[in-house]
Structure formats: structure tokens, C-alpha cells
Motif scaffolding. Structure first.
Motif, mmCIF file in Angstrom:
data_model
loop_
_atom_site.group_PDB
_atom_site.id
_atom_site.type_symbol
_atom_site.label_atom_id
_atom_site.label_comp_id
_atom_site.label_asym_id
_atom_site.label_seq_id
_atom_site.Cartn_x
_atom_site.Cartn_y
_atom_site.Cartn_z
ATOM 1 N N LYS A 120 -13.490 -35.189 -49.592
ATOM 2 C CA LYS A 120 -14.207 -36.103 -50.482
ATOM 3 C C LYS A 120 -15.640 -35.601 -50.696
ATOM 4 O O LYS A 120 -16.426 -36.216 -51.396
ATOM 5 N N ASP A 121 -15.952 -34.459 -50.090
ATOM 6 C CA ASP A 121 -17.284 -33.872 -50.175
ATOM 7 C C ASP A 121 -17.589 -33.463 -51.615
ATOM 8 O O ASP A 121 -16.806 -32.745 -52.247
ATOM 9 N N LYS A 122 -18.709 -33.922 -52.149
ATOM 10 C CA LYS A 122 -19.086 -33.629 -53.526
ATOM 11 C C LYS A 122 -19.145 -32.128 -53.787
ATOM 12 O O LYS A 122 -18.694 -31.645 -54.826
ATOM 13 N N ASP A 126 -16.958 -30.312 -56.550
ATOM 14 C CA ASP A 126 -17.647 -29.554 -57.605
ATOM 15 C C ASP A 126 -17.176 -28.102 -57.635
ATOM 16 O O ASP A 126 -17.027 -27.511 -58.710
#
Length: 145
Positions: A120-122, A126
Motif C-alpha cells: 500500500k506504499d505510495k 507510483d
């Protein structure tokens, strides 16, 4: 740096890299693990792509080509186990592995290339977006068994 498909001599290097993914230990190459390894290595649709630096496997992804009866019988590709050794991150190695997977999928006339991530780490999300993936077209559901 070399981007290539894995060979049967790469088991130990790949397993060491997987400790940077979610594995805690390198498995012993016993009879059961050996059977899985041999099955993967001999499957023409199962590709393990690696980035190698001075003989060490430092990044990897798996790309499986899946035959399909829809979409004019065009296969699709599934990417899993994208990982880079902690000391080699942010050097474009995972991107190079993903690009190799895309080339394989295009060569096999796949109509889509998919991947799932548990992150779920941006920054991770990205990264996948920059690699050409989107999270808008499909909804993924997982059932752990």
C-alpha cells in the motif's frame, strides 16, 4: 548489469534475493523444492527474469504466459514476485526486469500484462504506475488458501 532469464544454476542466487521480498530463510534444495524448481525451469510459459551484477542476482520478476480461449485465443501475462535487493534499489533494475517481461508478453501476442502487489506504499504504487500499469481498469480479489 545484465537482464536475462534465469537458468538452472541460479537457484541459490534467486532464493537469496527472495529474502528481500518476503521469505525469511533460503529453502534447502530438498526433493520437494527440487521438483518445484525443475517444473518452473522446464515450463516454456514460466519466465523468471533477473538483473545480474558481477554474478549476483540483484533484482527479479516472474512473468507467466497464460493460454486463453477468449480475446481471439490471445494469451495474457501475469507478473509476480517483483523484488530488488535492498542495496540496489532506485537504480532502474526492477523496471528493466518489468520491461523484459513486457517484451516477452508482446512477443507471445498477449493482450494484457497484469500484476498484483500487496503493498500500500505510495512509492511502490507510483513505481508500478511509472512502469505503465494502472489500478483503474480491473478490481483484484484474493482468496488465501
Amino acid at each position: 548489469m545484465t537482464i536475462r532469464e534465469i537458468n538452472d544454476k541460479d537457484f541459490d542466487g534467486l532464493m537469496k534475493l527472495y529474502t528481500h521480498l518476503h521469505e525469511k530463510d533460503v529453502p534447502v534444495l530438498d526433493e520437494r523444492v527440487s521438483m518445484v524448481w525443475e517444473s518452473i525451469i522446464s515450463d516454456k510459459n514460466h519466465h523468471i527474469i533477473v538483473a545480474e551484477d558481477n554474478g549476483a542476482i540483484v533484482a527479479s520478476c516472474v512473468c507467466v504466459i497464460i493460454p486463453n480461449l477468449t480475446r481471439n485465443q490471445r494469451p495474457y501475462a501475469f507478473v509476480e514476485n517483483v523484488v530488488t535487493h535492498a542495496d540496489y534499489r532506485r537504480q532502474g533494475l526492477a523496471t528493466a526486469c518489468l520491461n523484459y517481461a513486457k517484451e516477452l508478453a508482446e512477443k507471445e501476442n498477449c493482450y494484457k500484462l497484469m500484476l498484483l502487489t500487496g503493498s500500500k506504499d505510495k512509492g511502490t504504487l507510483d513505481f508500478y504506475r511509472l512502469a505503465g500499469y494502472n489500478s483503474e481498469d480491473k478490481t483484484a480479489f484474493i482468496q488465501w488458501i
